[in-house]
Design a protein around this motif. Structure first.
Motif, PDB file in Angstrom:
ATOM      1  N   LYS A 225      23.421  52.227  20.279  1.00 36.80           N
ATOM      2  CA  LYS A 225      22.691  52.466  19.075  1.00 36.80           C
ATOM      3  C   LYS A 225      21.649  51.305  18.585  1.00 36.80           C
ATOM      4  N   SER A 226      21.848  50.351  19.090  1.00 40.04           N
ATOM      5  CA  SER A 226      20.726  49.188  18.815  1.00 40.04           C
ATOM      6  C   SER A 226      19.322  49.535  19.442  1.00 40.04           C
ATOM      7  N   ALA A 227      19.541  50.501  20.594  1.00 40.79           N
ATOM      8  CA  ALA A 227      18.262  50.834  21.485  1.00 40.79           C
ATOM      9  C   ALA A 227      17.799  49.385  22.048  1.00 40.79           C
ATOM     10  N   ALA A 228      18.455  48.226  22.289  1.00 47.16           N
ATOM     11  CA  ALA A 228      17.755  47.200  22.959  1.00 47.16           C
ATOM     12  C   ALA A 228      18.121  47.259  24.354  1.00 47.16           C
ATOM     13  N   PRO A 229      17.266  46.797  25.242  1.00 45.69           N
ATOM     14  CA  PRO A 229      17.611  46.985  26.916  1.00 45.69           C
ATOM     15  C   PRO A 229      18.806  46.147  27.087  1.00 45.69           C
ATOM     16  N   VAL A 230      19.385  46.504  28.054  1.00 44.80           N
ATOM     17  CA  VAL A 230      20.693  45.689  28.818  1.00 44.80           C
ATOM     18  C   VAL A 230      20.340  45.415  30.012  1.00 44.80           C
ATOM     19  N   TYR A 231      20.594  44.236  30.423  1.00 44.65           N
ATOM     20  CA  TYR A 231      20.375  43.618  31.647  1.00 44.65           C
ATOM     21  C   TYR A 231      21.694  43.202  32.253  1.00 44.65           C
ATOM     22  N   ARG A 232      22.197  43.872  33.453  1.00 50.67           N
ATOM     23  CA  ARG A 232      23.526  43.459  34.024  1.00 50.67           C
ATOM     24  C   ARG A 232      23.180  42.499  34.808  1.00 50.67           C
ATOM     25  N   ALA A 233      23.963  41.275  34.545  1.00 55.62           N
ATOM     26  CA  ALA A 233      23.562  39.913  35.057  1.00 55.62           C
ATOM     27  C   ALA A 233      24.274  39.984  36.527  1.00 55.62           C
ATOM     28  N   HIS A 234      23.267  39.402  37.615  1.00 56.50           N
ATOM     29  CA  HIS A 234      24.109  39.090  38.835  1.00 56.50           C
ATOM     30  C   HIS A 234      23.799  37.594  39.281  1.00 56.50           C
ATOM     31  N   THR A 235      24.657  37.186  40.203  1.00 57.81           N
ATOM     32  CA  THR A 235      24.603  35.740  40.553  1.00 57.81           C
ATOM     33  C   THR A 235      23.126  35.515  41.416  1.00 57.81           C
ATOM     34  N   GLY A 236      22.476  34.442  40.798  1.00 56.35           N
ATOM     35  CA  GLY A 236      21.261  34.240  41.493  1.00 56.35           C
ATOM     36  C   GLY A 236      19.844  34.740  40.806  1.00 56.35           C
ATOM     37  N   GLN A 237      20.254  35.523  39.675  1.00 53.47           N
ATOM     38  CA  GLN A 237      19.019  36.096  38.810  1.00 53.47           C
ATOM     39  C   GLN A 237      18.369  35.013  38.168  1.00 53.47           C
ATOM     40  N   LYS A 238      17.226  35.205  37.623  1.00 50.48           N
ATOM     41  CA  LYS A 238      16.714  34.296  36.827  1.00 50.48           C
ATOM     42  C   LYS A 238      15.916  35.051  35.639  1.00 50.48           C
ATOM     43  N   VAL A 248      21.555  32.621  36.977  1.00 57.95           N
ATOM     44  CA  VAL A 248      22.942  32.752  36.727  1.00 57.95           C
ATOM     45  C   VAL A 248      23.572  32.467  38.172  1.00 57.95           C
ATOM     46  N   LEU A 249      24.569  31.437  37.846  1.00 60.42           N
ATOM     47  CA  LEU A 249      25.136  30.702  38.975  1.00 60.42           C
ATOM     48  C   LEU A 249      26.365  31.595  39.546  1.00 60.42           C
ATOM     49  N   ALA A 250      27.106  32.055  38.491  1.00 65.30           N
ATOM     50  CA  ALA A 250      28.326  32.911  38.982  1.00 65.30           C
ATOM     51  C   ALA A 250      28.376  34.177  37.962  1.00 65.30           C
ATOM     52  N   SER A 251      29.141  35.076  38.421  1.00 62.73           N
ATOM     53  CA  SER A 251      29.152  36.645  37.525  1.00 62.73           C
ATOM     54  C   SER A 251      30.169  37.110  38.119  1.00 62.73           C
ATOM     55  N   PRO A 252      30.694  38.588  37.723  1.00 68.35           N
ATOM     56  CA  PRO A 252      31.535  39.291  38.434  1.00 68.35           C
ATOM     57  C   PRO A 252      31.381  39.473  40.097  1.00 68.35           C
ATOM     58  N   ASP A 253      30.030  39.427  40.453  1.00 65.72           N
ATOM     59  CA  ASP A 253      29.702  39.625  41.808  1.00 65.72           C
ATOM     60  C   ASP A 253      30.774  38.653  42.740  1.00 65.72           C
ATOM     61  N   ASP A 254      30.982  37.376  42.223  1.00 64.10           N
ATOM     62  CA  ASP A 254      31.712  36.340  42.776  1.00 64.10           C
ATOM     63  C   ASP A 254      33.318  36.668  42.737  1.00 64.10           C
ATOM     64  N   ALA A 255      33.768  37.650  41.770  1.00 64.42           N
ATOM     65  CA  ALA A 255      35.300  37.593  41.581  1.00 64.42           C
ATOM     66  C   ALA A 255      35.862  38.893  41.467  1.00 64.42           C
ATOM     67  N   PHE A 256      35.105  39.917  41.819  1.00 64.37           N
ATOM     68  CA  PHE A 256      35.718  41.413  41.682  1.00 64.37           C
ATOM     69  C   PHE A 256      36.366  41.900  42.799  1.00 64.37           C
ATOM     70  N   PHE A 257      37.736  41.158  42.768  1.00 69.98           N
ATOM     71  CA  PHE A 257      38.622  41.699  43.937  1.00 69.98           C
ATOM     72  C   PHE A 257      39.395  42.591  43.246  1.00 69.98           C
ATOM     73  N   ALA A 258      39.423  43.791  43.302  1.00 70.34           N
ATOM     74  CA  ALA A 258      40.480  44.852  42.699  1.00 70.34           C
ATOM     75  C   ALA A 258      41.758  44.751  43.657  1.00 70.34           C
ATOM     76  N   PRO A 259      42.901  44.772  42.823  1.00 70.75           N
ATOM     77  CA  PRO A 259      42.913  44.867  41.226  1.00 70.75           C
ATOM     78  C   PRO A 259      42.768  43.338  40.687  1.00 70.75           C
ATOM     79  N   VAL A 260      41.884  43.343  39.505  1.00 72.14           N
ATOM     80  CA  VAL A 260      41.619  42.232  38.949  1.00 72.14           C
ATOM     81  C   VAL A 260      42.698  41.822  37.981  1.00 72.14           C
ATOM     82  N   SER A 261      43.349  40.577  38.183  1.00 73.16           N
ATOM     83  CA  SER A 261      44.473  40.196  37.503  1.00 73.16           C
ATOM     84  C   SER A 261      44.119  39.209  36.480  1.00 73.16           C
TER      85      SER A 261
END
Length: 505
Positions: A225-238, A248-261
């Protein structure tokens, strides 16, 4: 192109993070793995858009039509990471600095118990918000009151609202905030990396309760609703926002081992360079789970550290040695710090063994640091005084009970801190040859334990055994002889018994 089949190592996992974004992680990848991957992608029609290094790690970003690929190689642990994101907003990231000048500051909004609500005020008067805290109206009010008082603009301008992970005490404040103040602020962009809320995602991330998906859907609806852009953050992005550089030094990229407990390791960890200082924002991450030390090494060195997970857990000595901050912010209320954080070994290492000169927990009112921040001349003294007061308020480490018999030796052990206590007991007699030692009692945190030290179900009678000479299990206690019981605990506790203690310290 089937990225799973690329011969660059062993595929550890391939997971759908959300939004059509997939993560491929390979172990045992050799030094040329990124080069091999890049050649295959380029031959398949992808175009290199960015190529750079952070620490010893190599990153490359490529694009084909609307498909964007982030690839990373971590030489210290020989891992290759590939992230695919359809129609990524990252290539179009832009910033809109304002024509004003104010003091750059970092503010922790006054907390209720714990949570995370931090605001970086950029030099042009815009704000970068980290989370916001609980989903209470008064949390939204506190955030708005601060920005209104600090903004040089007619409406507070939020350059970016960064959500670190989907926990109630972090992201949910946005819901009442937007419902109350959407017309009173300008939100330029959002940065986060949250999972989808469909049935399949619910299976992959059971750590997020089903009820939480309802709040996440409300959050997504309001962001849209805000209409502001969304940036999905990934490790290594600037990202660059005003006078601050974000990595970004850590993100779900580093920890998404399903099932996520546990979703805490899925937190965004950001290194911010601003006013010639480095701030490390760790949210609720667990350093070891995302291999922060192994991936980044000395690149973690920072001036100001947001202590991970409110100090509850997540830190470790190895990573703290690399960060080596002069100032720490613990996003937790003072009384909670006292009973949970103060006695964890990793926190004590940070406080006592390293070069921390200033440590702040939440008290009355907001905490604002002017950047660049110079620690207070007496900051370390104040920190150590605080720790000393916490020790005294929790109890004592040494206790003596005189003129005791076996019938007197049922005690109440009161442990008011989160850490389990290990208590050793020694029995002293008039005749030194009757000495008994090596009795160990475990006292769980947050608990009153009633224990008879002569009952083997309550106490270990041959702990630390090196010989049987003084061991209760083999020696026993002479009938009719009185003795003194000395207790020594590794954390402060309170001990009471049928008789009052004759000495404690």
């Amino acid at each position: 192109m089937n990225l799973s089949d690329i011969s660059v190592g062993n595929l550890i996992y391939k997971e759908h993070e959300g939004g059509g974004c997939y993560v491929y992680n390979f172990s045992d990848a050799e030094a040329d793995a990124l080069s091999i991957l890049t050649k295959k992608l380029v031959s398949g029609g992808y175009v290199i858009k960015e190529k750079y290094a952070l620490a010893n790690n190599q990153f490359i970003n490529l694009q084909k039509d609307k498909e964007w690929i982030f690839a990373a190689y971590y030489p210290e642990i020989k891992e290759l990471r590939i992230v695919t994101e359809p129609d990524s907003a990252y290539p179009s990231f832009s910033d809109n600095p304002q024509n004003t000048t104010v003091k750059t500051t970092l503010t922790q909004i006054n907390l209720e118990d714990h949570g995370m609500s931090l605001v970086l005020t950029l030099s042009d008067g815009r704000f970068v918000i980290f989370d916001g805290g609980w989903d209470f109206d008064f949390e939204a009010d506190k955030l708005m009151d601060f920005m209104t008082s600090a903004s040089p603009h007619q409406k507070p301008v939020i350059a970016a609202w960064i959500m670190t992970h989907p926990h109630i005490d972090h992201y949910r404040c946005f819901i009442p905030f937007y419902e109350k103040y959407s017309d009173a602020v300008v939100i330029e962009k959002f940065i986060y990396n949250f999972p989808d809320t469909d049935g399949e995602s619910l299976k992959k991330v059971p750590a997020i309760a089903k009820k939480e998906w309802e709040f996440m859907n409300t959050f997504y609806d309001l962001v849209k609703k805000s209409a502001a852009p969304v940036y999905r953050a990934h490790t290594g992005q600037k990202f660059k926002l005003g006078n601050a550089d974000f990595e970004v030094l850590a993100s779900p990229d580093d920890a998404f081992f399903a099932p996520v407990s546990d979703t805490n390791p899925m937190s965004l960890v950001m290194k911010i360079t601003v006013e010639n200082q480095v701030i490390l924002m760790t949210a609720d991450t667990y350093f070891a789970d995302v291999k922060l030390a192994q991936r980044w090494g000395e690149y973690l060195k920072s001036d100001i550290l947001l202590v991970p997970h409110h100090g509850f857990r997540g830190g470790d000595a190895e990573t703290y040695n690399l960060i080596d901050p002069h100032t720490c912010i613990v996003p937790v209320e003072e009384s909670t710090f006292d009973i949970i954080d103060a006695f964890y070994s990793f926190n004590r290492h940070l406080i006592y063994n390293l070069n921390v000169q200033d440590l702040f927990v939440s008290t009355v009112g907001n905490l604002t640091l002017n950047l660049p921040y110079t620690p207070r001349p007496n900051g370390r003294e104040l920190m150590l005084d605080m720790m000393n007061k916490i020790e005294k308020s929790a109890g004592c480490r040494t206790w003596y009970f005189n003129n005791m018999s076996k019938e007197d030796c049922t005690f109440n052990f009161v442990n008011t801190v989160a850490v389990d206590a290990t208590v050793t007991a020694t029995l002293f007699f008039e005749d030194p040859s009757d000495l008994v030692k090596h009795i160990k009692i475990k006292v769980p945190g947050y608990q009153v334990s009633v224990k008879d030290i002569f009952n083997p179900e309550d106490a270990d009678h041959d702990a630390f055994l090196t010989s049987k000479t003084y061991v209760l299990k083999y020696k026993g206690v002479p009938e009719g002889k009185k003795f003194t019981v000395k207790f020594v605990s590794d954390v402060p506790i309170v001990i009471t018994g049928k008789k009052n203690a004759d000495y404690s310290a």
